[in-house]
Design a protein around this motif. Structure first.
Motif, short mmCIF file in Angstrom:
data_model
loop_
_atom_site.label_atom_id
_atom_site.label_comp_id
_atom_site.label_asym_id
_atom_site.label_seq_id
_atom_site.Cartn_x
_atom_site.Cartn_y
_atom_site.Cartn_z
N UNK A 118 -3.40 -2.44 -2.30
CA UNK A 118 -4.16 -2.76 -1.07
C UNK A 118 -4.14 -4.26 -0.82
N UNK A 119 -4.32 -5.05 -1.86
CA UNK A 119 -4.27 -6.50 -1.70
C UNK A 119 -2.93 -6.94 -1.12
N UNK A 120 -1.85 -6.41 -1.67
CA UNK A 120 -0.51 -6.81 -1.22
C UNK A 120 -0.23 -6.31 0.19
N UNK A 121 -0.59 -5.05 0.48
CA UNK A 121 -0.37 -4.53 1.83
C UNK A 121 -1.13 -5.36 2.87
N UNK A 122 -2.37 -5.69 2.57
CA UNK A 122 -3.17 -6.45 3.53
C UNK A 122 -2.70 -7.90 3.64
N UNK A 141 3.36 -5.75 -6.07
CA UNK A 141 2.23 -4.91 -6.46
C UNK A 141 2.05 -4.94 -7.97
N UNK A 142 3.14 -4.82 -8.71
CA UNK A 142 3.02 -4.83 -10.16
C UNK A 142 2.57 -6.20 -10.67
N UNK A 179 -6.86 -3.47 6.64
CA UNK A 179 -6.20 -2.18 6.46
C UNK A 179 -5.99 -1.48 7.79
N UNK A 180 -6.90 -1.65 8.73
CA UNK A 180 -6.74 -1.03 10.04
C UNK A 180 -5.48 -1.55 10.73
#
Length: 225
Positions: free
Chosen positions: A43-47, A59-60, A128-129
């Motif tokens: 979630x941190x990386x996606x955002x 992510x890893x 996230x939205x």
């Protein structure tokens, strides 16, 4: 009356996450912690980077684990994104609207509490939205899930509006479903501009304005019970 951000217990709102391909939860506490750390890191990386530009190695690295460990729990980026949604959607669907005493609360009081809960939940999940919009743009299946969820929320609010009309509290000339779509969409876009796009609007101002527009549109008496 409720608005987009709160669904009564047991209501049939389609899941935002497709969990059909997710593996069974780890059997050990250590495995569960590792999986949860990966989901939080994703979630941190996606955002931070956006869905399209996010890489498994990022992510890893964020989770401080190896690529091999990642593949123990997830098949790829698409699968861990569904796990992120699975965790986040409960907050978006049940944002913590306070319990109101029906005898001391008007329909407008309920709308106000619902709007406040929605704005607060949206603020927590604003980044996230934006990711959801990015994913939906390239994934017809995900767009369909969002469409069905939107319809479910609209149907729910339409039933609430129809109940107010039947009780003589709301304007009976309005089509309940069209009114629900217009008013819920208004609140959603206000939250989008305030929190996803970063416009500076105080929470109380958002709540007061949206609630007044709901009440005026439905011709509700603020003191009616």
């Amino acid at each position: 009356m409720t608005t987009r951000g709160h669904a009564p217990d047991g209501e049939d709102i389609p899941s935002l996450a497709d969990t059909s391909a997710l593996r069974e939860p780890p059997a050990t506490a250590r495995g569960a912690r590792t999986r949860a750390a990966l989901v939080a890191a994703a979630r941190v990386v996606f955002e931070r980077d956006g869905y399209l530009d996010s890489r498994l190695t990022d992510i890893t690295a964020e989770a401080a684990c190896s690529t091999g460990t990642f593949y123990t729990y997830f098949a790829g980026k698409e699968e861990i994104f569904q796990a992120v949604l699975e965790v986040a959607q409960d907050d978006m669907l049940h944002p913590g609207m306070p319990r109101l005493d029906p005898e001391d609360s008007s329909p407008v009081d309920v709308i106000e509490a619902s709007n406040r809960a929605y704005f607060e939940a949206y603020k927590r999940n604003a980044k996230l939205m934006l990711i959801l919009d990015q994913v939906a743009a390239g994934d017809p299946g995900f767009r369909e899930v969002r469409r069905r969820r939107s319809r479910a929320f609209a149907d729910r609010n339409a039933r609430a509006i129809k109940d107010l009309q039947d009780r003589g509290l709301a304007d009976r000339t309005l089509d309940p479903l069209m009114a629900a779509r217009a008013l819920s969409g208004m609140v959603s876009r206000m939250a989008y501009y305030a929190y996803a796009l970063g416009e500076d609007h105080p929470l109380d101002e958002l709540v007061e304005t949206s609630t007044t527009l709901w009440a005026n549109a439905l011709k509700l008496d603020r003191n009616a019970r």
